[in-house]
Design an enzyme around this catalytic site. Structure first.
Site, PDB file in Angstrom:
ATOM      1  CD  GLU A 197      -4.482  -6.266   3.392  1.00  0.00           C
ATOM      2  OE1 GLU A 197      -5.104  -6.972   3.348  1.00  0.00           O
ATOM      3  OE2 GLU A 197      -4.627  -5.082   4.089  1.00  0.00           O
ATOM      4  CG  ASP A 207      -0.385  -1.175   3.935  1.00  0.00           C
ATOM      5  OD1 ASP A 207      -0.217  -2.239   4.384  1.00  0.00           O
ATOM      6  OD2 ASP A 207      -1.335  -1.005   3.032  1.00  0.00           O
TER       7      ASP A 207
END
Ligand code: BES
Ligand code: ZN
Length: 456
Positions: free
Chosen positions: A153, A88
């Site tokens: 994250e 991400d």
């Protein structure tokens, strides 16, 4: 091994072309409208792992964005690496400040520009390609390998801790390897042995039902923009010390030995300041810049919003104001404890003339480890082989929430071997990754697996 290294050298251009494809997926975990893209990036990651020769590759559902897991356990008796990274990325605003579009990766002067280039797709991809090279040239890996690449994250790894707790046996390993941090400086590779933790809040202040004419009502009610500014001003003194009672109680003091080691690092403060474009540096008195960033906690305002901010002038009393604030934490501060202290203090300094709502967002624990172990030594040799120079040891100011979970839940040491550069604009416009470091990083990753295979 030489075949593997030759293969990596020969495939340089293909790696960059494939990385461009990965970087084209706008997997922004913070923005709900990008959820389908985040999933697409999970699928892409899974496919890349399969193509590299990893087995049992699956996309794991979580209550949030999916994670990707794969393994290759064909080296009985050899150590097992758990590689962790994230696919991400951060939002791209302000998008008008990008030189080329954030999801059209563009190479300029040996650097690849795109959101996620350094943080963390480029560094994840480097390991996928090192795995692929071993599989293609030797039919397997010198070690057992488990790979966990998550999609949350950048929003605090909210669901990963539960997953790790529930799958301890599946994740069991001898060492965790992570490449999600910068090296100390260009040409100076490093191994990071400490990260700061984080707590993040949104503060909403409401003064009145609606915006008001500032002439008709100014003077009769509190102005929420002003009240918020006054509240924030009470968080730190002029010397940069945080005023929340109890905030520093658990902070582990810097040892003289660590301070002495850091003084030896080739840190050029003037160059650092000039590169940041800051008229002067500022931080807590009594500490050097590296100490402030690596070993001291901070209180930051990430964003502020209130009232009229358009062109021209509008005479108005805003009804509301909002701030996003966060605190970076250091060992042994506990995020929940500090969050409670902050909440109590911010409510105390808020006057009764407004309504305050405090929303706790994501966070993570600080982490620090002993770095005199065989895996770190193996990584040191691998980095030297890939980059032509032995690493220095540093701490970092950023956070990777799951690292302390690996330590606590799996009892496994982590080796943080990042190949980004401090000026690669992670989280900012024009994020980039140096392609020389990307390439050397693939070589160093291959050496790392080989070195870990023969530790003891
Ligand atoms: N790659 C960074 C972590 C990092 C940054 C390590 C700088 C070392 C130096 C990671 O992707 C990140 O940005 N983490 C977030 C975590 C947060 C959302 C809980 C961070 O540090 O803000
Ligand atoms: Zn990041």
């Amino acid at each position: 091994m030489n075949d593997v290294l030759d293969f990596i050298n020969v495939n340089r251009d293909r790696y960059v072309d494939e990385l461009k494809e990965y970087l084209a997926i706008p997997s922004i975990s913070a923005l709900p409208q990008h959820s389908p893209d985040v999933r697409r990036a999970a699928d892409w990651t899974a496919q890349a792992l399969r193509n590299a020769g990893m087995q049992s590759v699956k996309v794991i559902e979580t209550p949030g964005h999916p994670a990707v897991f794969g393994e290759w356990l064909g080296a009985p008796g050899k150590p097992t690496i758990l590689f962790y990274g994230h696919y991400d990325v951060q939002p791209v605003d302000p998008v008008n400040l990008w030189t080329s579009p954030p999801f059209e990766a563009t190479v300029r002067d040996g650097e690849i520009y795109a959101r996620g280039a350094a943080d963390d797709k480029g560094q994840v991809f480097m390991h996928i390609k090192a795995i692929e090279a071993f599989m293609k040239k030797t039919g397997g890996l010198p070690v057992n390998m488990k790979v966990l690449i998550e999609g949350e994250e950048e929003v605090g790894s909210e669901h990963l801790d539960d997953f790790i707790r529930a799958h301890k046996a599946e994740l069991a390993a001898d060492v965790v390897v992570i490449s999600d941090s910068p090296m100390f400086d260009r040409g100076i590779p490093s191994i990071c042995y400490g990260l700061r933790g984080l707590i993040y809040f949104q503060l909403d202040v409401r003064g009145t039902k609606t915006d008001l004419h500032s002439g008709s009502f100014g003077g009769a009610v509190a102005n929420p923009a002003f009240v918020l500014a006054q509240m924030l001003a009470q968080m730190k003194d002029r010397g940069g010390r945080i005023k929340i009672p109890g905030f520093y109680d658990a902070v582990r003091p810097l040892s003289d030995a660590e301070r002495a080691e850091w003084k030896k690092l080739p840190f050029n403060e003037t160059r650092y300041r000039k590169e940041l474009g800051a008229p002067r540096l500022f931080g807590e008195s009594g500490y050097t810049t590296l100490e402030r960033v690596w070993a001291r906690p901070t209180f930051e305002v990430n964003g502020l919003q209130s009232g009229f901010t358009g062109d021209g002038a509008k005479t108005v009393l805003p009804a509301v104001s909002m701030a996003k604030v966060s605190m970076r934490l250091v060992p042994d501060q506990d995020p929940d404890t500090i969050a409670d202290l902050f909440e109590r203090y911010v409510k105390k300094v808020c006057p009764a003339t407004v309504e305050l709502s405090v929303t706790r967002m994501h966070g993570g624990k600080p982490w620090m480890t002993e770095f005199d172990n065989k895996y770190v030594r193996a990584a040191g040799r691998a980095i030297e082989a890939g980059f032509g120079r032995a690493p220095v040891f540093n701490r970092e100011g950023g956070s990777i929430p799951v690292v302390s979970t690996f330590q606590e839940e799996l009892g496994v040491p982590s080796v943080l071997f990042g190949v980004g550069l401090p000026d690669e604009n992670a989280h900012a416009p024009d994020e980039k990754l140096d392609l020389g470091n990307f390439h050397n990083g693939i070589l160093a990753s291959a050496h790392l697996y080989q070195e870990i295979a023969i530790v003891d």
